[in-house]
Scaffold this motif. Structure first.
Motif, mmCIF file in Angstrom:
data_model
loop_
_atom_site.group_PDB
_atom_site.id
_atom_site.type_symbol
_atom_site.label_atom_id
_atom_site.label_comp_id
_atom_site.label_asym_id
_atom_site.label_seq_id
_atom_site.Cartn_x
_atom_site.Cartn_y
_atom_site.Cartn_z
ATOM 1 N N ALA A 188 0.827 -1.210 0.000
ATOM 2 C CA ALA A 188 0.000 0.000 0.000
ATOM 3 C C ALA A 188 0.860 1.259 0.000
ATOM 4 C CB ALA A 188 -0.921 -0.015 1.217
ATOM 5 N N MET A 189 1.931 1.254 0.761
ATOM 6 C CA MET A 189 2.797 2.438 0.796
ATOM 7 C C MET A 189 3.521 2.637 -0.526
ATOM 8 S SD MET A 189 4.388 2.541 4.560
ATOM 9 C CE MET A 189 3.357 2.811 5.969
ATOM 10 N N SER A 190 3.971 1.553 -1.114
ATOM 11 C CA SER A 190 4.662 1.646 -2.396
ATOM 12 C C SER A 190 3.701 2.115 -3.492
ATOM 13 C CB SER A 190 5.259 0.291 -2.747
ATOM 14 O OG SER A 190 5.943 0.370 -3.958
ATOM 15 N N GLU A 191 2.505 1.584 -3.488
ATOM 16 C CA GLU A 191 1.504 1.977 -4.484
ATOM 17 C C GLU A 191 1.099 3.436 -4.298
ATOM 18 O OE1 GLU A 191 -1.064 1.486 -7.694
ATOM 19 O OE2 GLU A 191 0.450 0.105 -6.941
ATOM 20 N N ALA A 192 0.991 3.874 -3.054
ATOM 21 C CA ALA A 192 0.626 5.263 -2.793
ATOM 22 C C ALA A 192 1.679 6.220 -3.348
ATOM 23 C CB ALA A 192 0.443 5.489 -1.299
ATOM 24 N N MET A 193 2.942 5.878 -3.198
ATOM 25 C CA MET A 193 3.986 6.747 -3.731
ATOM 26 C C MET A 193 3.920 6.818 -5.251
ATOM 27 S SD MET A 193 5.287 8.124 -1.196
ATOM 28 C CE MET A 193 6.484 9.060 -2.105
ATOM 29 N N GLY A 194 3.636 5.690 -5.891
ATOM 30 C CA GLY A 194 3.481 5.693 -7.345
ATOM 31 C C GLY A 194 2.305 6.551 -7.783
ATOM 32 N N LEU A 195 1.208 6.460 -7.061
ATOM 33 C CA LEU A 195 0.035 7.270 -7.410
ATOM 34 C C LEU A 195 0.277 8.748 -7.164
ATOM 35 C CD1 LEU A 195 -2.862 4.998 -6.146
ATOM 36 C CD2 LEU A 195 -2.193 5.455 -8.494
ATOM 37 N N PHE A 196 1.039 9.085 -6.114
ATOM 38 C CA PHE A 196 1.372 10.486 -5.882
ATOM 39 C C PHE A 196 2.224 11.039 -7.014
ATOM 40 C CE2 PHE A 196 0.990 9.719 -1.076
ATOM 41 C CZ PHE A 196 -0.367 9.995 -1.110
ATOM 42 N N CYS A 197 3.166 10.251 -7.511
ATOM 43 C CA CYS A 197 3.994 10.687 -8.642
ATOM 44 C C CYS A 197 3.138 10.913 -9.888
ATOM 45 C CB CYS A 197 5.080 9.658 -8.937
ATOM 46 S SG CYS A 197 6.333 9.525 -7.670
ATOM 47 N N LEU A 198 2.219 10.000 -10.123
ATOM 48 C CA LEU A 198 1.337 10.137 -11.281
ATOM 49 C C LEU A 198 0.415 11.349 -11.133
ATOM 50 C CD1 LEU A 198 0.827 8.595 -13.904
ATOM 51 C CD2 LEU A 198 -0.976 7.350 -12.721
ATOM 52 N N MET A 199 -0.067 11.578 -9.924
ATOM 53 C CA MET A 199 -0.922 12.735 -9.671
ATOM 54 C C MET A 199 -0.156 14.033 -9.931
ATOM 55 S SD MET A 199 -2.748 13.932 -6.144
ATOM 56 C CE MET A 199 -1.173 14.315 -5.402
ATOM 57 N N MET A 200 1.107 14.087 -9.511
ATOM 58 C CA MET A 200 1.897 15.291 -9.753
ATOM 59 C C MET A 200 2.119 15.530 -11.243
ATOM 60 S SD MET A 200 2.246 16.442 -6.988
ATOM 61 C CE MET A 200 2.436 17.864 -6.626
ATOM 62 N N ALA A 201 2.308 14.448 -11.985
ATOM 63 C CA ALA A 201 2.485 14.592 -13.429
ATOM 64 C C ALA A 201 1.229 15.153 -14.076
ATOM 65 C CB ALA A 201 2.840 13.238 -14.052
ATOM 66 N N PHE A 202 0.075 14.644 -13.676
ATOM 67 C CA PHE A 202 -1.185 15.169 -14.235
ATOM 68 C C PHE A 202 -1.433 16.604 -13.811
ATOM 69 C CE2 PHE A 202 -2.838 10.642 -14.724
ATOM 70 C CZ PHE A 202 -2.588 10.647 -16.093
#
Length: 79
Positions: free
Chosen positions: A59-73
């Motif tokens: 969950a923590m690893s996935e959250a960091m990936g989603l935060f990176c994707l959110m910043m890109a968008f």
């Protein structure tokens, strides 16, 4: 080139740099589940506890990936 073209190029470069964190997230998930298999093979009695820790790490690893994707968008469409 005018200022608008420079801003567009900067947005694209920033979004590309932000999405590199998604690759790190994928590597982190692979590490978590690989270590889960090793831990379970060494001590099968701790199956439930190891699985709980693995889900927390996932969950923590996935959250960091989603935060990176959110910043890109946000860089592409929010500014």
């Amino acid at each position: 080139m005018n200022n608008q073209n420079y801003m567009f190029c900067a947005k694209l470069m920033g979004a590309g740099a932000a999405t590199m964190g998604v690759a790190g997230s994928g590597a982190g998930m692979g590490t978590v589940f690989g270590n889960l298999m090793i831990g379970y093979a060494r001590n099968p009695k701790l199956k439930q506890q190891l699985f709980t820790y693995a889900m927390l790490g996932f969950a923590m690893s996935e959250a960091m990936g989603l935060f990176c994707l959110m910043m890109a968008f946000l860089m592409l469409y929010g500014m």
